[in-house]
Design a protein around this motif. Structure first.
Motif, short mmCIF file in Angstrom:
data_model
loop_
_atom_site.label_atom_id
_atom_site.label_comp_id
_atom_site.label_asym_id
_atom_site.label_seq_id
_atom_site.Cartn_x
_atom_site.Cartn_y
_atom_site.Cartn_z
N ALA A 143 19.61 37.54 27.34
CA ALA A 143 20.87 37.44 26.60
C ALA A 143 20.62 36.88 25.20
CB ALA A 143 21.85 36.54 27.35
N ILE A 144 19.72 35.89 25.09
CA ILE A 144 19.37 35.33 23.79
C ILE A 144 18.68 36.40 22.93
CG2 ILE A 144 17.88 33.65 22.64
CD1 ILE A 144 18.37 31.78 25.04
N THR A 145 17.81 37.18 23.55
CA THR A 145 17.14 38.26 22.83
C THR A 145 18.16 39.23 22.25
OG1 THR A 145 15.23 38.11 24.31
CG2 THR A 145 15.47 40.15 23.04
N ARG A 146 19.15 39.59 23.04
CA ARG A 146 20.16 40.54 22.59
C ARG A 146 20.95 39.96 21.41
NH1 ARG A 146 22.64 40.93 26.98
NH2 ARG A 146 21.68 42.77 27.88
N ARG A 147 21.37 38.69 21.50
CA ARG A 147 22.14 38.07 20.42
C ARG A 147 21.31 37.95 19.15
NH1 ARG A 147 23.98 34.64 24.64
NH2 ARG A 147 22.59 32.96 23.94
N ALA A 148 20.03 37.58 19.30
CA ALA A 148 19.16 37.44 18.14
C ALA A 148 18.98 38.76 17.42
CB ALA A 148 17.80 36.89 18.57
N CYS A 149 18.81 39.82 18.18
CA CYS A 149 18.59 41.13 17.56
C CYS A 149 19.82 41.63 16.82
CB CYS A 149 18.15 42.13 18.62
SG CYS A 149 16.47 41.83 19.22
N GLU A 150 21.00 41.19 17.23
CA GLU A 150 22.20 41.55 16.49
C GLU A 150 22.14 40.99 15.07
OE1 GLU A 150 24.64 43.63 17.30
OE2 GLU A 150 23.49 44.06 19.12
N LYS A 151 21.60 39.76 14.91
CA LYS A 151 21.43 39.17 13.58
C LYS A 151 20.42 39.95 12.75
CE LYS A 151 22.44 34.31 14.64
NZ LYS A 151 21.90 32.92 14.57
N PHE A 152 19.43 40.49 13.42
CA PHE A 152 18.36 41.20 12.71
C PHE A 152 18.83 42.53 12.13
CE2 PHE A 152 15.05 39.14 15.76
CZ PHE A 152 15.26 37.91 15.14
N ARG A 153 20.01 42.99 12.50
CA ARG A 153 20.50 44.27 12.01
C ARG A 153 20.89 44.21 10.53
NH1 ARG A 153 21.88 48.36 15.43
NH2 ARG A 153 21.73 47.96 17.67
#
Length: 305
Positions: A157-167
């Motif tokens: 879940a943390i991975t998914r949220r972090a990757c949203e920032k990377f967009r």
């Protein structure tokens, strides 16, 4: 006596570099929270990245002037800073991170690691990691998860949220598939089928691919080898005891089939990603063996002559 003096000199210069740049980095980072509008926030993020890249370049200069280490970088000649990459690397030591800096700083977007949550408390660096939007992962043992099943899947879940920032901006995401640094003890405990690697974990990379797949230009398959020695620690590096580091970079095209699926709920797609990871790891294990053999042969050749 020379080694401790070298280590002390490098440590002081690295600390000075950090102290000089941590203030500007944090000041610019505040803009991400107080400035209005996405454009200004994005400009603040770019400013933070520029400071971090400058810090890394100065560290490279310190290493170049004071240390004998040869950074043997192979491949990666067509890298760009205006696109995103996924770096997949084996993980053996804290020296791995300076090796990636040598290979990629100011050649790709500044890279982001998934860090252990405890690192946020490291003086100065913890604040820098926070300002750079590094995701902090809280890892649980199997025994703890058995007692608290509600926490299962938190890392993903943390991975998914972090990757949203990377967009928002181009990024180089570094993923260590082994999940921890290689040691002979861990290798034996796992009964790993690989000679020089721990077993890879496909879940984390699957969620990075799902979140960023269309944004990623390629996978950078990095293999790190420390020839003619055991796995060095960070002190060995900064005290001048690491003569050479091989950084082998293979640029792999990213098959859309690897991110166009549901890893959690689609068993067939999950097996497809796991098979890709297993093949990647098999090839990396073979490459490590070849690089070690080549380095050993090159070292022995002058003695034979």
């Amino acid at each position: 006596m020379r080694r401790p003096l070298t280590g002390l000199s490098v440590t002081l210069l690295l600390l000075l570099n950090t102290l000089l740049l941590i203030g500007p980095l944090l000041l610019i980072a505040l803009g991400k929270f107080v400035l209005p509008g996405r454009r200004l926030k994005a400009a603040s993020s770019r400013g933070v990245m520029w400071v971090a890249e400058t810090w890394a370049e100065l560290n490279k200069l310190i290493f170049a002037r004071l240390l004998p280490t040869v950074w043997d970088i192979r491949g990666g000649g067509a890298l760009r800073q205006d696109t995103s990459y996924l770096v997949i690397s084996n993980h053996q030591s804290w020296v791995d991170i300076p090796a990636l800096v040598q290979a990629f700083n100011r050649k790709t977007p500044y890279f982001k690691f998934f860090l252990k949550q405890q690192l946020i408390w490291v003086p100065l660096l913890g604040l820098a990691f926070w300002a750079l939007d590094y995701p902090f992962m809280k890892r649980y043992s199997k025994a703890f998860l058995a007692r608290h099943p509600e926490l299962q899947g938190q890392d993903l879940a943390i991975t998914r949220r972090a990757c949203e920032k990377f967009r928002e901006l181009p990024v180089t995401v570094v993923n260590y598939l082994e999940g921890t640094r290689f040691t002979p003890a861990k290798h034996a405990q796992q009964q790993s089928p690989y000679r020089y690697l721990l077993k890879p974990k496909a879940g984390g990379v699957a969620f990075v691919l799902a979140a960023l797949g269309e944004q990623l230009d390629a996978v950078l398959d990095v293999t790190l080898v420390y020839p003619g020695q055991g796995i060095p620690g960070f002190w060995a590096l900064i005290s001048g005891q690491v003569p050479r580091v091989i950084i082998d970079i293979r640029t792999r095209p990213l098959d859309p089939a690897l991110y166009q699926g549901d890893y959690e709920n689609d068993g067939e797609f999950r097996r497809q990603v796991q098979d890709w990871v297993s093949q990647l790891w098999h090839e990396k294990d073979e490459r490590i063996a070849r690089l070690r053999e080549e380095a050993a042969a090159a070292t022995a050749r002058p003695a034979d002559a």
